[in-house]
Design an enzyme around this catalytic site. Structure first.
Site, short mmCIF file in Angstrom:
data_model
loop_
_atom_site.label_atom_id
_atom_site.label_comp_id
_atom_site.label_asym_id
_atom_site.label_seq_id
_atom_site.Cartn_x
_atom_site.Cartn_y
_atom_site.Cartn_z
N LYS A 1 0.88 -1.18 0.00
CA LYS A 1 0.00 0.00 0.00
C LYS A 1 0.91 1.22 0.00
O LYS A 1 1.67 1.44 0.93
CB LYS A 1 -0.88 -0.02 1.25
CG LYS A 1 -2.22 0.70 1.11
CD LYS A 1 -2.17 2.20 1.02
CE LYS A 1 -2.10 2.88 2.37
NZ LYS A 1 -1.91 4.36 2.24
N CYS B 1 12.50 10.82 8.71
CA CYS B 1 12.20 10.35 10.06
C CYS B 1 13.42 10.49 10.96
O CYS B 1 13.30 10.67 12.15
CB CYS B 1 11.72 8.92 10.02
SG CYS B 1 12.77 7.87 9.03
N GLU C 1 7.97 15.97 16.37
CA GLU C 1 8.56 15.79 15.05
C GLU C 1 7.89 16.79 14.09
O GLU C 1 6.70 16.68 13.81
CB GLU C 1 8.30 14.35 14.57
CG GLU C 1 9.00 14.02 13.28
CD GLU C 1 8.83 12.55 12.88
OE1 GLU C 1 7.71 12.03 13.01
OE2 GLU C 1 9.82 11.95 12.42
N GLU D 1 8.73 1.33 11.51
CA GLU D 1 9.80 2.33 11.41
C GLU D 1 9.08 3.67 11.47
O GLU D 1 8.40 4.04 10.53
CB GLU D 1 10.58 2.10 10.11
CG GLU D 1 11.99 2.62 10.17
CD GLU D 1 12.03 4.07 9.77
OE1 GLU D 1 11.85 4.92 10.67
OE2 GLU D 1 12.23 4.33 8.58
#
Lengths: 530, 541
Positions: A221, A331, A428, A297
């Site tokens: 996906k 990330c 973040e 992750e």
């Protein structure tokens, strides 16, 4: 070597541009003229494939629905893409199931699998130009980065994992008595892979590579922001000889297609890369359905620690690239720049100067370092964090606003005097916003660097081997880059401590995410040895 | 060797009972009972009325936190029972969220400030070895305590499980100083290495069926890798863990490294699974509870979870199998530990050519099974763990009867006191019957017929579980085919329940996530950190 370091490309392009950029006032000092943004370069490529790829065939969504994918330079629609949902995931899983249970994929020799993967890598290499254009068009990242680093790295990853396919060993195991014991490392079965929009093809290779090398079949996906390149390369994979059903690609949204995949009772393994909040949902769906193991992750707030004995110029350049690379959409972005007080003032001055020299503009132009953010939602979120930084009393050294008036460009932004309890030091941001804080001694910086729910990566800058060794062990993170950053070789494992994830991708460690272990025991009669 | 096979122990005790039928108090019934009533042929009603007093005192009932025995924060206690009678053995401190918080704080401190992860691995291994020695010295008390609290045969506790516990700590002590990272080939001028680091505070939740063995499977690797622990025991069997944890401290384990909290799943267990300062959770228990544990971890701080859950493991007897041997092993695979094994061979698939012979012998073997006071010598089967499990097992037996499986023997409780269940065998079991699908966790063998290998593979794999499988054949081809085709974490070929320290154990599908024991179990308790530095003019790449 084709796959050069991300950092080395960035620093070379940065230094060359640094030569002729000017030093005006804060807001308007960024290099590229607004003109570059007003007339976006048209990528010379056709969008051939927008359907779902299931069982080796391009098909429309079961619902017939499509969704637009957007050019982040302008917000214009590039193409309408088939919108996969539950029913499409079911079809894809059924195809993957069949290809797994009846073959030929896991019943092929590992050598045959590796040959197909190598042929795919060759085909992809041949099509690097088109694929890189598609990647930049859909994502907004500099074309040079896509063409010279990322696609070669994808090719590199598939060659790496092709090499693993016929090197997956189980063990024979010492027994406590008269038994012969062995372990088989078997494919899980159908793997559901969910990838994000920041590195669409790289993360495709991180997941599809090991899953296929280990003999699994896949339902992938893609992110709704960047569906195009995965469809293109998956077509190439089939041209390279991949049997139908082995790799199925479904475009669509997380709450529909992603959730259907995560909670599917016939998917044996999940791997997800994305935000921590979504990762928790994915894991909960896996727990509530069939307990499929999950590799995650997720997010990060990685410290970049500049010690007093560091080479400041080098540290400035690397801290800059550690944060601003890929529009800050990494990330593992070095998003907490912790600088020793003895070099702090010099560092801030130079970091600001470097940010002001950063070349923002149409990512298809040569020499551009920074393109637009991925979409309106991320764009707005970043601007909100910048306002929050200002309101919480951090010093805005440069940037702070939208760049230009069209698309999702943001000025490279630097905050100094950032305190640990400010939102910009905790959350973040996933954008071009550097937060610089001061520290006094090692113990303090260890404690502060670790005071985060994340634990993805860290940068350490020091000439002192003792400092390097101390920080390397003390930091609770999955990767420590010492005097370097963003080194992403195929063999280097990547993943997070704490809420940055579970499991490791890449390297030998990445294989165990796609292998079940089966112990096999038989009795021995009068064995010659135990 | 100290840790003999469970199977060899059982087989030995079994062969003793069958060869001395005339003198054995317990096994006479199998020989001379008529075939008239299913319910009354099992060995030992008399033994059940004259229970042996366990030769052990209950010394420890408090929680063990930061090296000290303390009451629960609430002051509450809960009773722990003797499954032979349902009588209370002792009242044990009932841990809850507050106690888990205290235990986690102690474990956190012992991890962050040391000394445990800052010690040399050699020092850690020495403490673990000294602990194993101490346990060996106290084996008798521990085996008695284990049997008293759990109901398993004392011979099994003393001769098989305690030695295996010691074996496991010897094994993991040996790993402590052999945890290697790798150096990693780079694509450019970089020096790359990986560090395999302890994760931090490990929360471990263990079940009641093998209280000490499960303690060893979890505590052993976690400590060898340098982690600190909060262990939540099963509310049914809290006693032995407290005893051995005390011994561990006597062996030199620093305070806070291993904290033991007794209590219930929804309170203490949930608090541990959802704790924001626990870095890892390992759980062994039912699949339904495992799902909750994983969800709590997902919703809290995303701590990685190892799960070892339920099973419905096929035991496949091919047409060329040695039937007598297969009968004995199939019997053992199911009935061992009162049928309370996650990997119990609970679907006995028998090839149609040997089915009738197998059935006759399996039934005869079950009728000979010696049930009674587990403290008595020669007893093969004690009581089920508690009234809840006892009722559940009887309910499944009724479901088997109602769904028209043929009850060959057993089918009822044994005696009138405690939780004894007759060894029960069903034949003509169909795949869609509840007794062929659910984990019964009791002494109920379900025998099914099959025609060919393809069919049995499909049927064996047609379950949400995938823990283990037994394969009985003389043909290496059949063995190889089944070994690969079965979706299970362990395949025992012509054997069953071989549990060496080095053999990994764990499940496919909904039987779990991850592996315990062996080299594989170390991964559960180690984080991987990649460390990268640039190289200047390297001599080689």
């Amino acid at each position: 070597m084709a796959a050069r370091k991300i950092s080395s490309l960035l620093s070379s392009s940065a230094t060359s541009l640094g030569r002729f950029s000017s030093w005006g006032r804060r807001i308007n000092s960024f290099s590229t003229a607004a003109a570059a943004i007003d007339e976006p370069i048209h990528p010379s490529i056709q969008i051939d494939h927008t359907q779902l790829l299931i069982n080796g065939q391009f098909i429309d969504a079961a619902s017939g629905r499509t969704f637009p994918t957007i050019d982040p330079r302008t917000g214009d629609v590039i193409a309408r893409v088939a919108e996969g949902d539950l029913e499409d995931i079911n079809r894809a899983v059924a195809a993957a199931r069949k290809a797994f249970d009846e073959g030929p994929w896991p019943k092929m020799t590992a050598y045959e699998r590796s040959r197909i993967m190598l042929r795919f890598a060759d085909l992809l290499e041949k099509h690097t130009g088109e694929v890189a254009k598609l990647e930049t068009w859909d994502n907004g990242k500099p074309y040079e980065q896509a063409a010279k680093i990322e696609i070669p790295m994808v090719v590199r990853m598939f060659r790496y994992y092709a090499g693993w396919a016929d090197k997956i060993h189980g063990f024979t195991v010492p027994a406590d008595g008269q038994h012969h014991v062995q372990t088989l490392h078997e494919p899980y079965g159908v793997c559901g892979l969910i990838i994000p929009w920041n590195f669409p093809l790289l993360l495709y290779s991180w997941k599809v590579g090991p899953a296929l090398a280990c003999g699994n079949t896949v339902v992938l996906k893609t992110a709704e922001q960047t569906p195009l390149s995965a469809i293109y390369v998956s077509k190439l994979f089939h041209e390279a000889g991949l049997p139908p059903g082995v790799l199925n690609v479904v475009s669509g949204f997380g709450p529909t297609a992603g959730a259907a995949l995560s909670s599917h009772m016939d998917v044996n393994k999940l791997s997800f890369t994305g935000s921590t909040a979504t990762g928790k949902i994915v894991l909960a769906l896996a727990a509530k359905s069939n307990l499929k193991p999950v590799t995650l992750e997720l997010g990060g707030k990685s410290p970049f620690i500049v010690c007093k004995d560091a080479d400041v110029d080098k540290a400035v350049e690397l801290a800059h690239s550690a944060l601003f690379f890929n529009q800050g959409q990494c990330c593992c972005a070095g998003s907490r720049t912790l600088v020793h007080e003895s070099v702090y003032d010099e560092f801030v001055e130079k970091a600001k100067a470097r940010a002001l020299k950063r070349v923002v503009g149409d990512p298809f132009k040569t020499g551009i370092e920074q393109g637009p953010q991925i979409d309106n939602e991320q764009f707005k979120k970043i601007l909100k964090y910048i306002r929050s930084g200002i309101e919480s009393g951090a010093t805005l050294e440069s940037g702070g606003e939208q760049f230009g008036s069209k698309g999702y460009y943001i000025q490279p932004t630097v905050f100094s005097n950032v305190q640990d309890d400010m939102l910009i030091a905790k959350d973040e941001i996933f954008g071009p916003v550097q937060s610089i804080s001061k520290f006094k001694d090692l113990e303090e910086v260890v404690q502060r660097a670790n005071a985060s729910s994340y634990g993805l990566a860290a940068g350490v800058f020091t000439q002192n081997i003792e400092t390097a060794n101390t920080l390397t062990r003390a930091l609770r993170v999955g990767t420590v880059w010492i005097n370097c950053y963003d080194i992403f070789d195929a063999a280097v494992p990547f993943g997070g401590f704490k809420m940055s994830g579970q499991g490791r991708e890449k390297g030998i460690y990445g294989l165990s995410s796609y292998l079940q272990v089966k112990a096999v025991v038989t009795p021995l009669k009068n064995p010659a040895w135990l | 060797m100290a840790a003999r096979r469970i199977s060899s122990l059982l087989t030995r005790s079994l062969s003793v009972s069958s060869s001395s039928v005339s003198t054995s108090l317990f096994s006479s019934l199998g020989k001379n009972s008529g075939r008239n009533g299913i319910g009354k042929r099992f060995s030992t009603a008399a033994a059940l009325e004259d229970l042996i007093v366990p030769p052990v005192q209950i010394a420890y009932t408090q929680n063990l936190i930061d090296g000290k025995f303390v009451d629960a924060a609430s002051g509450k206690t809960f009773p722990t029972y003797d499954p032979r009678t349902g009588d209370v053995i002792a009242n044990v401190a009932e841990g809850d969220a507050e106690d888990i918080d205290r235990a986690v704080a102690a474990a956190r401190k012992a991890f962050d400030e040391g000394p445990w992860p800052k010690m040399t691995p050699y020092e850690r291994s020495r403490i673990m070895l000294r602990f194993a020695d101490l346990v060996e010295k106290h084996s008798e008390e521990l085996a008695a305590l284990e049997t008293w609290n759990n109901g398993k045969p004392h011979e099994q506790s003393a001769k098989s499980e305690l030695p295996m516990f010691i074996r496991l700590f010897h094994y993991y002590a040996g790993w402590a100083d052999k945890i290697h990272g790798l150096t990693v080939p780079a694509d450019g001028p970089h020096h790359v290495q990986t560090l395999h680091e302890p994760i931090g505070v490990a929360g471990q939740i263990i079940p009641w069926n093998f209280p000490l063995i499960m303690f060893a499977w979890k505590v052993g690797p976690a400590l060898a890798c340098g982690n600190t622990i909060v262990l939540k025991t099963a509310e049914q069997t809290p006693l032995t863990a407290l005893y051995v944890a005390k011994l561990f401290h006597e062996a030199g384990l620093p305070p806070g490294v291993l904290n033991v909290v007794s209590g219930y799943g929804p309170t203490a267990g949930a608090a541990l699974a959802s704790h924001m300062d626990v870095d890892k959770v390992a759980f062994t228990g039912s699949t339904d509870t495992g799902k909750i544990v994983l969800e709590l971890a997902a919703k809290s701080n995303l701590k990685p979870v190892t799960l070892e859950l339920g099973g419905k493991s096929p035991f496949i007897i091919c047409e060329d199998a040695d039937v007598d041997k297969a009968v004995e092993l199939a019997h053992f695979a199911l009935f061992f530990n009162q049928g309370q094994c996650c990997c119990a061979g609970s679907r006995t698939f028998v090839h149609e050519r040997v089915y009738d012979e197998f059935l006759e012998k399996a039934k005869a073997r079950a009728l000979r099974r010696v049930v009674g006071d587990p403290f008595r010598k020669g007893v093969e089967q004690g009581p089920q763990i508690d009234t809840e499990q006892f009722e559940k097992v009887l309910r499944y037996i009724r479901a088997g009867i109602e769904s028209n499986a043929t009850l060959e023997c057993g089918g009822d409780r044994l005696g009138t006191k405690g939780y004894f269940v007759q060894p029960t065998v069903f034949s003509n079991v169909m795949d869609d019957m509840l007794i062929a699908k659910d984990e019964i966790f009791g002494p109920v063998q379900s025998i099914l017929k099959f025609k060919d290998i393809d069919e049995v593979i499909r049927r064996a794999n047609n379950t949400r579980y995938g823990l283990a499988a037994g394969v009985f054949t003389k043909s290496v081809e059949t063995a190889n085919t089944l070994t690969r085709a079965l979706r299970a974490g362990t395949v025992w070929v012509n054997c069953f329940d071989v549990f060496d320290a080095a053999i990994p154990f764990g499940g496919y599908k909904m039987s779990g996530i991850g592996r315990e024991k062996g080299i594989y179990s170390l991964h559960n308790y180690l984080q991987v950190k990649a460390v990268v530095t640039p190289l200047k003019n390297p001599a080689w790449l």
